[in-house]
Design a protein around this motif. Sequence first.
Motif, short mmCIF file in Angstrom:
data_model
loop_
_atom_site.label_atom_id
_atom_site.label_comp_id
_atom_site.label_asym_id
_atom_site.label_seq_id
_atom_site.Cartn_x
_atom_site.Cartn_y
_atom_site.Cartn_z
N ALA A 39 19.41 -13.99 -4.17
CA ALA A 39 19.21 -13.64 -5.57
C ALA A 39 18.59 -14.77 -6.39
CB ALA A 39 20.54 -13.22 -6.20
N SER A 40 19.04 -15.99 -6.20
CA SER A 40 18.59 -17.09 -7.07
C SER A 40 17.09 -17.33 -6.95
CB SER A 40 19.35 -18.38 -6.72
OG SER A 40 19.13 -18.73 -5.37
N LYS A 41 16.58 -17.29 -5.72
CA LYS A 41 15.15 -17.53 -5.53
C LYS A 41 14.30 -16.38 -6.10
CE LYS A 41 15.39 -20.61 -1.50
NZ LYS A 41 16.84 -20.88 -1.61
N LEU A 42 14.76 -15.14 -5.91
CA LEU A 42 14.01 -14.01 -6.44
C LEU A 42 14.04 -14.02 -7.97
CD1 LEU A 42 12.41 -11.49 -5.84
CD2 LEU A 42 14.56 -10.19 -5.71
N GLN A 43 15.18 -14.36 -8.54
CA GLN A 43 15.27 -14.45 -10.00
C GLN A 43 14.33 -15.52 -10.54
OE1 GLN A 43 19.51 -15.14 -10.18
NE2 GLN A 43 19.87 -13.16 -11.16
N GLN A 44 14.27 -16.65 -9.84
CA GLN A 44 13.40 -17.73 -10.28
C GLN A 44 11.93 -17.31 -10.26
OE1 GLN A 44 14.30 -20.83 -11.59
NE2 GLN A 44 12.12 -20.73 -12.11
N LYS B 165 0.82 -1.20 0.00
CA LYS B 165 0.00 0.00 0.00
C LYS B 165 0.86 1.25 0.00
CE LYS B 165 -3.76 2.25 2.54
NZ LYS B 165 -4.74 2.11 3.66
N LYS B 166 1.93 1.26 0.81
CA LYS B 166 2.80 2.42 0.90
C LYS B 166 3.98 2.34 -0.06
CE LYS B 166 0.58 4.54 4.19
NZ LYS B 166 -0.09 5.85 3.92
N SER B 167 4.08 1.20 -0.77
CA SER B 167 5.19 0.98 -1.70
C SER B 167 6.53 1.16 -1.01
CB SER B 167 5.09 1.93 -2.91
OG SER B 167 5.95 1.51 -3.95
N SER B 168 6.73 0.43 0.08
CA SER B 168 7.92 0.56 0.92
C SER B 168 9.12 -0.15 0.30
CB SER B 168 7.65 0.00 2.31
OG SER B 168 8.83 -0.06 3.06
N ASN B 169 10.14 0.64 -0.08
CA ASN B 169 11.39 0.05 -0.56
C ASN B 169 12.10 -0.72 0.55
OD1 ASN B 169 10.94 1.22 -3.05
ND2 ASN B 169 12.26 2.99 -2.65
N MET B 170 12.04 -0.19 1.77
CA MET B 170 12.66 -0.86 2.92
C MET B 170 12.04 -2.23 3.15
SD MET B 170 15.11 0.80 4.53
CE MET B 170 14.97 0.22 6.22
N GLY B 171 10.70 -2.30 3.07
CA GLY B 171 10.02 -3.56 3.33
C GLY B 171 10.40 -4.64 2.34
N VAL B 172 10.33 -4.35 1.03
CA VAL B 172 10.64 -5.39 0.04
C VAL B 172 12.13 -5.69 0.01
CG1 VAL B 172 8.64 -4.95 -1.44
CG2 VAL B 172 10.76 -3.70 -1.84
N SER B 173 12.97 -4.72 0.34
CA SER B 173 14.41 -4.97 0.38
C SER B 173 14.73 -6.00 1.46
CB SER B 173 15.18 -3.68 0.65
OG SER B 173 15.05 -2.79 -0.44
N LYS B 174 14.11 -5.88 2.62
CA LYS B 174 14.36 -6.85 3.70
C LYS B 174 13.86 -8.24 3.32
CE LYS B 174 14.85 -3.76 7.62
NZ LYS B 174 14.57 -3.55 9.04
N LEU B 175 12.75 -8.30 2.57
CA LEU B 175 12.27 -9.60 2.09
C LEU B 175 13.24 -10.19 1.07
CD1 LEU B 175 8.45 -8.92 1.60
CD2 LEU B 175 9.57 -10.04 3.53
N ALA B 176 13.75 -9.34 0.18
CA ALA B 176 14.68 -9.81 -0.86
C ALA B 176 15.98 -10.32 -0.25
CB ALA B 176 14.97 -8.69 -1.84
N LEU B 177 16.47 -9.64 0.80
CA LEU B 177 17.70 -10.07 1.45
C LEU B 177 17.52 -11.41 2.14
CD1 LEU B 177 18.91 -6.64 2.89
CD2 LEU B 177 19.85 -7.89 0.93
N ARG B 178 16.31 -11.72 2.57
CA ARG B 178 16.04 -13.04 3.12
C ARG B 178 16.01 -14.11 2.02
NH1 ARG B 178 10.92 -12.31 7.31
NH2 ARG B 178 11.73 -10.52 8.52
N LEU B 179 15.51 -13.72 0.84
CA LEU B 179 15.33 -14.68 -0.24
C LEU B 179 16.64 -15.10 -0.89
CD1 LEU B 179 12.22 -13.19 -2.06
CD2 LEU B 179 12.44 -15.55 -1.31
#
Length: 612
Positions: free
Chosen positions: A404-409, A388-402
């Motif tokens: 690169a390979s899983k996010l790319q897939q 809703k707020k389009s939080s870069n911080m929020g998705v960045s923390k999710l991506a760092l957990r994932l």
Amino acid sequence: MKRTQSRKKRAKQAQPRKVYHAFSSWRYVFVSVAITVIAVLLISRLAYIQVIEPEYLTKEADKRSLRVTKSVTHRGNISDRNGEELAISVPAYAIWVDPKAVKAAYAFNDEEWQASAVENARTGKVKYKKAKFFESKKWPALAEVLGIKLEKLVKIVRRPNARFVYLKRQVNIPIVDYVKQLKLAGIANQLESHRYYPTGEINANIIGLTDLDAQGIEGIEKSYNTYLQGQTGKKRVRKDRLGNVIDDIEVLKIKKAAGNLQLSIDQRIQAVAYSELKRAVKMNKATSGSIVVLDVHTGEIYAMANFPSFNPNDRSQYQPYKMRNRAITDTFEPGSTVKPFVVASALVYKKVGIDEIINTSPGRMSLGGRIVRDARNYGKIDLAMILKKSSNMGVSKLALRLKASKLQQTFADFGLGNDTGIGLIGESVGRLPIRHRWSDFELSTMSFGYGITATTLQIAKAYAILGSGGKRFPLTILKTDNPGEGEQVIPRNIALEVVHMMEGVSKKGGTARKAKVEGYRIAGKTGTSRKAEAGGYGDDYVAIFAGLAPASNPRFSIVVMINEPQGDRYYAGDVAAPVFSSVMQSALLLSHVRPDAEDTRYTLLDQLNDAQ
């Protein structure tokens, strides 16, 4: 006296008589030899023709009587899903000249006369008696009606050995009638086909156009050229001296009827999409724009519009940059429109719980010496609030957990970096970098749409996967009655959860209040990304809005892209979202989709939970 007469008579009788011969031996010999030689020659020639080259006369006869005739197949029509014609073939004519016939009729061969030909025609003053060609004003009249300069016309008809030269093609019947009335030697016409596009600029970028020989050179006309063109039939026939067919010899090529195409496009929705897109591009002084409307359950494209465009019926407007189907050719960094895929990926790989709270304080963080930030500090927020707020911080923390390979897939599963399968010439696949080592900052920026590129159609397909409950259907520009089962790429419950989370974007506090559709719940996401330039990013933006409706049971996926909007209003929520709202409302109403207002909603997600 009598003696004298008697003596003379005897002397005369005594003289020898002259003999006249009736036969001449040398003449006889000459005539005999001549007749013999002629007879030998004739017999030799006859023997040569009959024995050595018995096919000679047959070949000579065939040269004068055998002809190959064509049975022309007119190009097939293109229509929308409701049968409305988008491209049709109509009769047209070509005006041509036989320069040799013109020369024979007007007997011009004087070099000085040739040099002054144009001047004679313009002034009407004939210096040379041979200049019958210019005694009449018919030739200047022909040049005028065909839109040809008189100098060029003279140059064409003065070709010494030519027998066929086009003067003008694709002309209408009134012009043909006018040319006939001129009664000029060597000027003729022939029937051909002209391609006409009833919807003009609305569909020009996707339908494309043909050349003067009815060959597709752009868009669907080119992609399906063989099917639309069919095959012209050819057969060898024998004709008499008057040109009448007296015998069919053989079929050289079987005539194959041209096929008609029925597109998945709904012209009613297409017209609205083009009109709204054009208005938005002009209002925001943008460079260009594109929009795609997809049926999430079949993969059919209901609308694909681009601006700028041009009227294909007026070739003088043709410019290559106006012809591009930007929805499939132009790539851009999708920005925050990829954030729902990051959330879906984190849920699929169990890196986050559905109700987990993510701490985004203090609204910024340093990764490898670079800063990732939000517009402000949102503190502790859930996944729905991240979108809703389009939080870069929020998705960045999710991506760092994932990692690169899983996010790319996940991105690849949603179709980024891959061909959409639409089958149109010129489609770009975008860019999804695949490498082994990623810095945390690179992974973070990829999670909010930088470092990757996509087309408008690719993003629409990705959102259609969410709307269909995680199923990926092959896209098609052709109407289909059997879309198939589709391939499940992410779990159904996760896809529906993410759709539900995206509903907050158009509500109070969301980034796209202007995307709301009266009577329907919508789920969507904004994306406003800077355009890359040499050495970094510049001050130009791409505004994108992608969304689904009705959110309770999605029917359409719509993506709007506005390229380089100018002024202070360059955010997607202000520029692209209103276009989405207007087009989605028209699409839902024209397709008779029932409203799902807030007070009556019973979502597919609710049904799924009840079943469990």
